[in-house]
Design a protein around this motif. Structure first.
Motif, PDB file in Angstrom:
ATOM      1  N   THR A 129      14.073 -18.244   9.126  1.00  0.00           N
ATOM      2  CA  THR A 129      13.705 -17.171  10.043  1.00  0.00           C
ATOM      3  C   THR A 129      14.674 -17.108  11.210  1.00  0.00           C
ATOM      4  O   THR A 129      15.203 -18.129  11.648  1.00  0.00           O
ATOM      5  CB  THR A 129      12.275 -17.364  10.581  1.00  0.00           C
ATOM      6  OG1 THR A 129      11.940 -16.259  11.444  1.00  0.00           O
ATOM      7  CG2 THR A 129      12.143 -18.665  11.366  1.00  0.00           C
ATOM      8  N   ASP A 130      14.916 -15.920  11.667  1.00  0.00           N
ATOM      9  CA  ASP A 130      15.669 -15.741  12.904  1.00  0.00           C
ATOM     10  C   ASP A 130      14.780 -15.129  13.984  1.00  0.00           C
ATOM     11  O   ASP A 130      15.252 -14.613  14.983  1.00  0.00           O
ATOM     12  CB  ASP A 130      16.903 -14.873  12.676  1.00  0.00           C
ATOM     13  CG  ASP A 130      16.541 -13.487  12.143  1.00  0.00           C
ATOM     14  OD1 ASP A 130      15.345 -13.237  11.894  1.00  0.00           O
ATOM     15  OD2 ASP A 130      17.465 -12.664  11.987  1.00  0.00           O
ATOM     16  N   ASP A 131      13.464 -15.208  13.760  1.00  0.00           N
ATOM     17  CA  ASP A 131      12.473 -14.675  14.700  1.00  0.00           C
ATOM     18  C   ASP A 131      12.182 -15.736  15.765  1.00  0.00           C
ATOM     19  O   ASP A 131      11.542 -16.751  15.495  1.00  0.00           O
ATOM     20  CB  ASP A 131      11.192 -14.318  13.948  1.00  0.00           C
ATOM     21  CG  ASP A 131      10.180 -13.607  14.835  1.00  0.00           C
ATOM     22  OD1 ASP A 131      10.152 -13.891  16.049  1.00  0.00           O
ATOM     23  OD2 ASP A 131       9.413 -12.787  14.303  1.00  0.00           O
ATOM     24  N   ASP A 162      10.583  -5.878  17.778  1.00  0.00           N
ATOM     25  CA  ASP A 162      11.208  -6.607  16.669  1.00  0.00           C
ATOM     26  C   ASP A 162      12.435  -7.382  17.158  1.00  0.00           C
ATOM     27  O   ASP A 162      12.753  -7.398  18.352  1.00  0.00           O
ATOM     28  CB  ASP A 162      11.555  -5.665  15.519  1.00  0.00           C
ATOM     29  CG  ASP A 162      12.581  -4.597  15.908  1.00  0.00           C
ATOM     30  OD1 ASP A 162      13.441  -4.883  16.767  1.00  0.00           O
ATOM     31  OD2 ASP A 162      12.527  -3.487  15.352  1.00  0.00           O
ATOM     32  N   THR A 163      13.141  -8.017  16.229  1.00  0.00           N
ATOM     33  CA  THR A 163      14.175  -8.990  16.590  1.00  0.00           C
ATOM     34  C   THR A 163      15.342  -8.413  17.382  1.00  0.00           C
ATOM     35  O   THR A 163      16.031  -9.159  18.081  1.00  0.00           O
ATOM     36  CB  THR A 163      14.734  -9.660  15.319  1.00  0.00           C
ATOM     37  OG1 THR A 163      15.185  -8.645  14.402  1.00  0.00           O
ATOM     38  CG2 THR A 163      13.669 -10.512  14.653  1.00  0.00           C
ATOM     39  N   LYS A 164      15.564  -7.094  17.293  1.00  0.00           N
ATOM     40  CA  LYS A 164      16.710  -6.548  18.028  1.00  0.00           C
ATOM     41  C   LYS A 164      16.503  -6.617  19.540  1.00  0.00           C
ATOM     42  O   LYS A 164      17.450  -6.470  20.317  1.00  0.00           O
ATOM     43  CB  LYS A 164      16.991  -5.109  17.590  1.00  0.00           C
ATOM     44  CG  LYS A 164      15.958  -4.078  17.970  1.00  0.00           C
ATOM     45  CD  LYS A 164      16.441  -2.689  17.567  1.00  0.00           C
ATOM     46  CE  LYS A 164      15.411  -1.609  17.871  1.00  0.00           C
ATOM     47  NZ  LYS A 164      14.282  -1.661  16.893  1.00  0.00           N
ATOM     48  N   TYR A 165      15.245  -6.803  19.962  1.00  0.00           N
ATOM     49  CA  TYR A 165      14.964  -6.900  21.397  1.00  0.00           C
ATOM     50  C   TYR A 165      15.071  -8.329  21.929  1.00  0.00           C
ATOM     51  O   TYR A 165      14.980  -8.556  23.124  1.00  0.00           O
ATOM     52  CB  TYR A 165      13.548  -6.380  21.693  1.00  0.00           C
ATOM     53  CG  TYR A 165      13.397  -4.895  21.463  1.00  0.00           C
ATOM     54  CD1 TYR A 165      13.779  -3.969  22.434  1.00  0.00           C
ATOM     55  CD2 TYR A 165      12.875  -4.412  20.261  1.00  0.00           C
ATOM     56  CE1 TYR A 165      13.635  -2.614  22.216  1.00  0.00           C
ATOM     57  CE2 TYR A 165      12.726  -3.042  20.038  1.00  0.00           C
ATOM     58  CZ  TYR A 165      13.107  -2.151  21.021  1.00  0.00           C
ATOM     59  OH  TYR A 165      12.964  -0.806  20.805  1.00  0.00           O
ATOM     60  N   TRP A 166      15.232  -9.268  21.034  1.00  0.00           N
ATOM     61  CA  TRP A 166      15.235 -10.677  21.425  1.00  0.00           C
ATOM     62  C   TRP A 166      16.622 -11.283  21.215  1.00  0.00           C
ATOM     63  O   TRP A 166      17.389 -10.811  20.391  1.00  0.00           O
ATOM     64  CB  TRP A 166      14.210 -11.461  20.597  1.00  0.00           C
ATOM     65  CG  TRP A 166      12.804 -10.951  20.753  1.00  0.00           C
ATOM     66  CD1 TRP A 166      12.227  -9.920  20.069  1.00  0.00           C
ATOM     67  CD2 TRP A 166      11.814 -11.439  21.655  1.00  0.00           C
ATOM     68  NE1 TRP A 166      10.926  -9.736  20.467  1.00  0.00           N
ATOM     69  CE2 TRP A 166      10.640 -10.653  21.449  1.00  0.00           C
ATOM     70  CE3 TRP A 166      11.777 -12.462  22.590  1.00  0.00           C
ATOM     71  CZ2 TRP A 166       9.463 -10.862  22.156  1.00  0.00           C
ATOM     72  CZ3 TRP A 166      10.600 -12.665  23.301  1.00  0.00           C
ATOM     73  CH2 TRP A 166       9.464 -11.876  23.079  1.00  0.00           C
ATOM     74  N   PRO A 167      16.949 -12.353  21.961  1.00  0.00           N
ATOM     75  CA  PRO A 167      18.259 -12.998  21.737  1.00  0.00           C
ATOM     76  C   PRO A 167      18.305 -13.639  20.357  1.00  0.00           C
ATOM     77  O   PRO A 167      17.296 -14.137  19.848  1.00  0.00           O
ATOM     78  CB  PRO A 167      18.321 -14.065  22.844  1.00  0.00           C
ATOM     79  CG  PRO A 167      16.892 -14.350  23.186  1.00  0.00           C
ATOM     80  CD  PRO A 167      16.172 -13.039  23.019  1.00  0.00           C
ATOM     81  N   SER A 168      19.467 -13.607  19.741  1.00  0.00           N
ATOM     82  CA  SER A 168      19.634 -14.258  18.439  1.00  0.00           C
ATOM     83  C   SER A 168      19.601 -15.771  18.627  1.00  0.00           C
ATOM     84  O   SER A 168      19.817 -16.295  19.723  1.00  0.00           O
ATOM     85  CB  SER A 168      20.955 -13.839  17.806  1.00  0.00           C
ATOM     86  OG  SER A 168      22.039 -14.317  18.592  1.00  0.00           O
ATOM     87  N   LEU A 169      19.352 -16.472  17.518  1.00  0.00           N
ATOM     88  CA  LEU A 169      19.328 -17.931  17.595  1.00  0.00           C
ATOM     89  C   LEU A 169      20.675 -18.484  18.039  1.00  0.00           C
ATOM     90  O   LEU A 169      20.744 -19.413  18.848  1.00  0.00           O
ATOM     91  CB  LEU A 169      18.940 -18.530  16.241  1.00  0.00           C
ATOM     92  CG  LEU A 169      17.558 -18.138  15.686  1.00  0.00           C
ATOM     93  CD1 LEU A 169      17.264 -18.956  14.437  1.00  0.00           C
ATOM     94  CD2 LEU A 169      16.485 -18.354  16.735  1.00  0.00           C
ATOM     95  N   GLU A 170      21.756 -17.912  17.520  1.00  0.00           N
ATOM     96  CA  GLU A 170      23.071 -18.427  17.885  1.00  0.00           C
ATOM     97  C   GLU A 170      23.387 -18.189  19.368  1.00  0.00           C
ATOM     98  O   GLU A 170      24.034 -19.017  20.010  1.00  0.00           O
ATOM     99  CB  GLU A 170      24.176 -17.821  17.012  1.00  0.00           C
ATOM    100  CG  GLU A 170      24.259 -16.304  16.984  1.00  0.00           C
ATOM    101  CD  GLU A 170      23.476 -15.704  15.817  1.00  0.00           C
ATOM    102  OE1 GLU A 170      23.886 -14.625  15.342  1.00  0.00           O
ATOM    103  OE2 GLU A 170      22.474 -16.310  15.393  1.00  0.00           O
ATOM    104  N   SER A 171      22.888 -17.067  19.928  1.00  0.00           N
ATOM    105  CA  SER A 171      23.150 -16.818  21.350  1.00  0.00           C
ATOM    106  C   SER A 171      22.362 -17.778  22.233  1.00  0.00           C
ATOM    107  O   SER A 171      22.837 -18.205  23.293  1.00  0.00           O
ATOM    108  CB  SER A 171      22.825 -15.364  21.715  1.00  0.00           C
ATOM    109  OG  SER A 171      21.447 -15.100  21.550  1.00  0.00           O
ATOM    110  N   ILE A 172      21.154 -18.155  21.787  1.00  0.00           N
ATOM    111  CA  ILE A 172      20.366 -19.128  22.540  1.00  0.00           C
ATOM    112  C   ILE A 172      21.050 -20.491  22.520  1.00  0.00           C
ATOM    113  O   ILE A 172      21.196 -21.157  23.549  1.00  0.00           O
ATOM    114  CB  ILE A 172      18.936 -19.235  21.960  1.00  0.00           C
ATOM    115  CG1 ILE A 172      18.171 -17.938  22.233  1.00  0.00           C
ATOM    116  CG2 ILE A 172      18.197 -20.428  22.546  1.00  0.00           C
ATOM    117  CD1 ILE A 172      16.808 -17.894  21.579  1.00  0.00           C
TER     118      ILE A 172
END
Length: 270
Positions: A129-131, A162-172
């Motif tokens: 998951t990337d959520d 949805d996920t486009k509103y949240w930071p990606s795992l790699e950016s975190i």
């Protein structure tokens, strides 16, 4: 009292130290401070000039004298060279840990980005998951505070955006890398900060901490020592010789303290 023989001043300060020791023993606390008190008592002849100055500069105020003695005992207990050596080692270790985190997090961010790319272009799916909301929920399964107070609100936000509103795992993870890379090691108290102002360890670390300890107990800071209170260089030398229980071949003098003050005047305002 100020006009009485120095022997009486020694006995007066000795009685104050003995009472401080008894209080600690009665409450079963700070045995290491009791050890320092015993050392001061054993070297009371060398401490005579210190007691005389304390009484004179503090106008015989017993509470202020007790406070000054307490600062000396505390600094000799917790800011002695061997303890500060350990602090320096931990500081070095913390720097190395941050460097490792920066490197590993950067590498992990690259791998997460690579996995996301493969999931998008390949006819395969890694069933991960990337959520970010889902991962927070998984990570908080044993956190009762999260379960009771945050979970419902977070799940609501996760379902609404949805996920486009949240930071990606790699950016975190990359943010974790940058955070570690730019981290500054900060001491938790100003006595330790003063003691570590020099990169090279020495007995002078104790003197720096002691100067700052007196500052912290000025009347303007809620303490009982008059603002600007200072012992003479000779008295500070005696304090260090006795409180650190230095051997005859290790003893320092007033010139040593004067040199320290002049070197550190701008760095720690002593």
């Amino acid at each position: 009292m100020a006009s009485e023989p120095k022997t009486n001043l020694r006995e007066y300060c000795r009685s104050l130290l003995l009472k401080e020791k008894q209080d600690r023993e009665d409450n079963n606390i700070l045995p290491s401070e009791c050890t320092i008190i015993d050392i001061l008592l054993a070297r009371q002849l060398e401490m005579a000039c210190v007691y005389e100055e304390l009484y004179g500069k503090l106008s015989g105020n017993e509470l202020a004298i007790k406070m000054a003695l307490s600062v000396i005992v505390s600094c000799a207990t917790f800011w002695r060279p061997e303890h500060l050596k350990e602090v320096r080692e931990r500081k070095k270790e913390l720097c190395e840990v941050n460097q490792t985190i920066e490197k590993l997090a950067s590498e992990l961010a690259m791998e997460l980005a690579h996995r996301s790319h493969l999931n998008e272009v390949a006819r395969l799916w890694s069933d991960t998951t990337d959520d970010i909301c889902e991962l927070i929920e998984r990570a908080s399964c044993d956190n009762q505070h999260f379960q009771m107070f945050l979970k419902e609100d977070l799940m609501y936000l996760g379902s609404r955006f949805d996920t486009k509103y949240w930071p990606s795992l790699e950016s975190i993870v990359m943010a974790i890398s940058r955070d570690a890379d730019g981290a500054e090691i900060i001491t938790k108290d100003n006595l330790t900060a003063a003691a570590l102002v020099s990169n090279r360890p020495s007995n002078a670390d104790f003197l720096r901490a002691l100067y700052r300890g007196f500052d912290n107990h000025f009347l303007s800071h809620g303490g009982g020592l008059p603002d600007g209170f200072r012992l003479s260089d000779a008295a500070m030398a005696s304090v260090m010789n006795c409180a650190l229980n230095l051997r005859p071949d290790q003893l320092i003098d007033a010139e040593y303290v004067k040199g320290l003050r002049q070197r550190d005047r701008e760095k720690i305002k002593i």
